[in-house]
Design a protein around this motif. Structure first.
Motif, short mmCIF file in Angstrom:
data_model
loop_
_atom_site.label_atom_id
_atom_site.label_comp_id
_atom_site.label_asym_id
_atom_site.label_seq_id
_atom_site.Cartn_x
_atom_site.Cartn_y
_atom_site.Cartn_z
N GLY A 1 0.74 -1.12 -0.21
CA GLY A 1 0.09 0.04 0.13
C GLY A 1 0.78 1.34 -0.05
N ALA A 2 2.08 0.97 -0.28
CA ALA A 2 2.96 2.32 -0.54
C ALA A 2 2.96 3.45 -1.22
CB ALA A 2 4.56 1.79 -0.54
N LEU A 3 2.07 2.75 -2.63
CA LEU A 3 2.06 3.83 -3.51
C LEU A 3 0.60 4.67 -3.37
CD1 LEU A 3 2.87 1.70 -6.78
CD2 LEU A 3 4.37 3.32 -5.34
N ALA A 4 -0.16 4.56 -2.25
CA ALA A 4 -1.05 5.47 -1.96
C ALA A 4 -0.68 6.60 -1.04
CB ALA A 4 -2.21 4.72 -1.07
N GLU A 5 0.88 6.58 -0.89
CA GLU A 5 1.50 7.60 -0.21
C GLU A 5 2.55 8.25 -1.05
OE1 GLU A 5 0.77 8.29 3.04
OE2 GLU A 5 -0.29 6.28 3.41
N ALA A 6 2.69 9.60 -0.90
CA ALA A 6 3.19 10.54 -1.59
C ALA A 6 4.95 9.88 -1.64
CB ALA A 6 3.24 11.98 -1.48
N GLU A 7 5.37 9.56 -0.41
CA GLU A 7 6.63 9.03 -0.11
C GLU A 7 6.95 7.95 -0.98
OE1 GLU A 7 10.41 9.51 0.54
OE2 GLU A 7 8.82 11.17 1.54
N GLY A 8 5.90 7.11 -1.19
CA GLY A 8 6.01 5.80 -1.82
C GLY A 8 6.46 6.16 -3.27
N ASN A 9 5.36 6.93 -3.53
CA ASN A 9 5.56 7.26 -5.24
C ASN A 9 6.91 7.91 -5.47
OD1 ASN A 9 2.94 6.52 -5.22
ND2 ASN A 9 2.38 8.79 -6.20
N ALA A 10 7.56 8.55 -4.27
CA ALA A 10 8.79 9.22 -4.76
C ALA A 10 9.93 8.07 -4.54
CB ALA A 10 9.06 10.35 -3.54
N LEU A 11 9.52 7.27 -3.70
CA LEU A 11 10.59 6.02 -3.57
C LEU A 11 10.58 5.28 -4.93
CD1 LEU A 11 12.57 4.27 -2.16
CD2 LEU A 11 10.70 3.00 -1.00
N LEU A 12 9.65 4.89 -5.36
CA LEU A 12 9.37 4.22 -6.82
C LEU A 12 9.98 4.85 -7.87
CD1 LEU A 12 8.31 1.65 -8.07
CD2 LEU A 12 6.37 2.76 -8.73
N LEU A 13 9.76 5.98 -7.86
CA LEU A 13 10.51 7.00 -9.14
C LEU A 13 12.05 6.95 -8.82
CD1 LEU A 13 8.07 9.77 -9.36
CD2 LEU A 13 8.33 8.12 -10.92
#
Length: 831
Positions: A698-710
């Motif tokens: 569920g990390a991609l529901a968080e802005a920090e998760g998106n930033a990590l993936l990018l």
């Protein structure tokens, strides 16, 4: 170098003689002196090519010594044990040792006779064993020796030739006679050094080399090749046999000379892993399939040849089933296994009687007086003389000149041989700005010419001994080039000067060996995996040092770090501090994670030295050392997070240079394509797994998760330029899954994989079979197919696709290994 004029030469020789007169006189014979103790005519001529004045004479020799050192530094890959700073044996000395024609003629006759005698002994002990029957050879001396291979009794090699090349150790006593002090029969180690030493000294003293009429060696090397090829023709059944040189591999101290000799003879260099036995024939594993091999010049010991029938603990270097190929007469092997017992010092005392029985003639070169203690009479006769003798093992590797111990010998008399101390003549050496005399022993080689006779290589090595009485052990000391003078015609044949033709050019564009291809494939995988681990470590360290992370992001980050082996201890606590400590410990752990990956990357590159530039190889060796140094505690304090991040940033720059060199500085043959396939397989599996972990947590529901993936996809800048600060999952899918212009996107990775696999040397249907697990087009998903899906449905669709692609990438890797490296189910090429 100033060339001396005829008028200046007597003065130059006199200057050199004045220099040499200062050397202390010993009881040993000086190889640079004539019988009247004056400077020999050959050395007068050699030294006359140097400046006349004593000061200039010394300065010129020192300058050439510096040239030699520069040459050795330029050949750093050749004179260091692979991947270390350890010096290799037989470092070249500056000055050669000059051998007069009359002296060489005696050596030549005696060595040729010895080689023929050893050949006859092998034929007997593996055949009728009449030497044992007539008590000319003690059974215990043969059957207890591990070098006598019982599985080969009754074996007769092609044309009955057991030995193709034999090395003999010689020493000259004070009386001027040459004595045989040992022989090497298992493999022709040292021949590559002979060639390289000759290249160096002939280049440093070209005028002297020509004026002294030094005999060339190329014809003898051609005889060796012709003899092996003639027997390989018998194995192949046609006139086009395939030969190779078998080496233990890059980690062996002699790897350089093996590579050098292979290039000189025009033979491919192979390791045991390159070869396989199928149906009593030997094959070399190539990308295109299995290619037959009919002749091998081996540089591995007898016991290493075949782990199925010989020593399974040393068989890593050999080929399972090799002896069966030999028995079937399908391989010419130089030398045939089973000659190790001939290297025993205990045999020396029996050789005169054996020579008389088998050849009807006495030995032309005497052997050191030896007493095998397994004979009670010999042991009793030698005991009064123990202080003057040395003790050597009868059945094991030579450990040097041991001081005799009566008690130790008495416990197991068979295991020990007593010998006279050899005594050696002295040759000239230039060392640290001065000339000095040093004890030397010769290593010379006899080569079977295929007609039943032996050719003695007109040259060899003058190996420097620690002292006049010490045995010359394999792999120790320095050596001089042996210049053999001739009063006749100098044989100017060369194996290097022939002009290349079209067929030669085509042959040098040969197929890629499977071992090299496999190393390239894993070089690609390890490079990408290291880059992925580095990017993850930097992202994690930055986040554990900043603000508190959302729980889903922290769970995903921990899962990714564990998968990458970057956590050095349990980090089940949600605390950022615990996670940071575990990460810092994991970065310093060379048995796992980033440290292990850098070591694996260096090892993969280590087997590809001939394909990598010195800068690229040196950089890959330095990366691990630099990171270790940066992570070392300072004043007992662990490095700070800032210091570690700085070290990781430096590593990122180094990795960028490595990947740039792989992309822009390597030949794009099939091996390089497998490197590219390896990189993209690793990228597909890693990126698909990372996406899946972040989705499931569920990390991609968080802005920090998106930033990590990018950041893990190295796509942050592109995303911001295209989508500013949008956090939509669909935007991530567009850039990281569907964008064919983004080299990190699934679509682009899959396209590159399909293209490179289809360019490999396989039929179209085989390529289709390899790629069957991947989507037929794109990533198996289109933007239009996502129209109308809510975020939850989109997550489920992406999660399933990520798992499918990760599994497909792993399966593709397995299939590539089976097809190109292990050759499971490969059809055999024509024998």
């Amino acid at each position: 170098m100033r060339v001396a004029t005829p008028r200046s030469r007597p003065r130059a020789a006199a200057s050199a003689a004045d220099w040499l007169v200062k050397l202390p006189t010993t009881g040993a014979l000086d190889e640079w002196r004539a019988p009247d103790r004056n400077l020999s005519a050959s050395w007068q001529r050699l030294l006359a090519t140097l400046p006349a004045r004593p000061q200039a004479f010394g300065a010129e020799l020192q300058r050439r010594a510096q040239q030699l050192a520069q040459q050795l530094r330029a050949d750093a890959i050749t004179h260091n044990v692979h991947g270390t700073e350890q010096s290799l044996p037989w470092t070249p000395e500056l000055l050669p040792m000059v051998m007069e024609p009359a002296d060489w003629a005696a050596i030549e006759r005696g060595v040729a006779q010895r080689a023929q005698l050893l050949q006859l002994i092998l034929a007997d002990v593996y055949g009728r064993q009449e030497l044992l029957e007539h008590a000319l050879l003690p059974p215990a001396l043969l059957f207890r020796h591990p070098g006598y291979l019982r599985p080969l009794h009754g074996f007769r090699p092609l044309a009955g030739q057991f030995l193709h090349v034999v090395a003999f150790e010689l020493a000259r006593g004070p009386d001027g006679r040459w004595w045989v002090t040992g022989q090497r029969t298992q493999c022709a180690d040292g021949l590559g050094h002979v060639l390289q030493h000759r290249l160096i000294t002939a280049g440093l003293f070209p005028e002297a080399f020509e004026q002294l009429r030094v005999q060339h060696m190329a014809t003898t090397f051609r005889k060796l090749l012709q003899s092996l090829r003639a027997q390989a023709v018998m194995a192949a059944g046609d006139a086009h046999p395939r030969l190779a040189l078998l080496t233990p591999g890059p980690d062996a101290p002699g790897y350089f000379e093996h590579a050098y000799l292979a290039r000189y003879l025009g033979l491919p260099l192979v390791e045991g892993g390159d070869l396989t036995v199928r149906g009593e024939r030997l094959y070399r594993k190539m990308l295109e399939g299995l290619a037959p091999v009919h002749g091998l010049l081996r540089m591995i010991g007898d016991a290493q040849c075949d782990p199925l029938e010989l020593d399974e603990h040393q068989g890593y270097y050999g080929v399972p089933g090799l002896l069966q190929v030999l028995r079937a007469g399908r391989l010419a092997l130089a030398n045939a296994p089973g000659s190790g017992f001939l290297e025993s010092p205990a045999l020396s005392g029996f050789l005169p009687g054996i020579a008389q029985a088998l050849m009807g003639q006495p030995l032309l070169l005497p052997t050191l007086a030896s007493w095998w203690c397994g004979e009670a009479a010999a042991w009793e006769a030698a005991q009064p003389h123990l202080p003057k003798l040395c003790m050597r093992p009868s059945f094991g590797p030579d450990a040097g000149a041991l001081r005799p111990e009566a008690g130790r010998i008495g416990d197991d008399p068979d295991a020990w041989t007593l010998q006279e101390r050899p005594g050696r003549s002295q040759a000239l050496r230039w060392r640290e700005g001065r000339l000095e005399g040093v004890p030397v022993g010769l290593r010379v080689y006899a080569v079977a010419d295929g007609t039943g006779s032996w050719q003695v290589l007109p040259g060899g090595l003058a190996r420097v001994a620690a002292d006049a009485d010490a045995p010359l052990l394999p792999g120790h000391g320095s050596a001089m080039d042996l210049w053999v003078r001739t009063d006749g015609t100098v044989d100017t044949f060369s194996m290097l000067t022939r002009r290349l033709g079209v067929d030669d050019i085509l042959a040098r564009r040969g197929p890629v060996a499977s071992r090299a291809a496999e190393s390239l494939y894993w070089l690609g995988r390890y490079t990408e995996r290291t880059e992925q681990a580095l990017r993850l470590a930097r992202a994690a360290l930055q986040r554990t040092a900043g603000a508190e992370l959302p729980a889903p992001v922290q769970r995903a980050l921990r899962a990714l770090l564990q998968r990458a082996g970057l956590l050095g201890m349990s980090a089940s606590s949600p605390s950022r501090a615990v996670l940071r400590r575990a990460l810092l410990k994991g970065l310093a752990d060379e048995s796992n994670g980033l440290g292990w990956l850098l070591g694996a990357l260096s090892r993969a590159a280590g087997s590809l030295r001939e394909r990598l530039s010195p800068e690229q190889w040196g950089l890959m060796r330095r990366m691990g050392a630099d990171l270790r140094a940066a992570l070392q505690p300072r004043d007992k304090a662990a490095p700070t997070t800032t210091a570690v991040l700085r070290a990781l940033d430096d590593l990122a720059v180094q990795l960028a240079a490595v990947t740039g060199a792989q992309s822009d500085r390597m030949t794009r043959d099939h091996g390089w394509r497998l490197l590219a396939v390896g990189r993209h397989v690793e990228r597909l599996v890693s990126h698909a797994t990372q996406f899946g972990v972040l989705l499931r947590e569920g990390a991609l529901a968080e802005a920090e998760g998106n930033a990590l993936l990018l950041e893990l996809y190295d796509s942050t800048i592109t995303f911001r330029a295209r989508y500013q600060r949008h956090q939509d999952l669909l935007a991530l899918v567009d850039l990281l899954v569907l964008d064919d212009n983004n080299p990190r996107a699934w679509t682009c990775i899959l396209r590159r994989l399909r293209n490179e696999v289809r360019k490999l040397p396989i039929a179209t249907d085989v390529a289709d079979e390899l790629l069957a697990g991947l989507p037929a087009q794109g990533p198996g998903l289109t933007l239009q197919a996502l129209r109308g899906l809510d975020d939850e449905a989109l997550r489920r669709r992406l999660d399933a696709l990520a798992a499918q692609l990760a599994d497909a990438g792993a399966q593709l890797s397995d299939d590539i290994g089976k097809r190109f490296f292990a050759h499971v189910g490969d059809p055999l090429q024509k024998p």
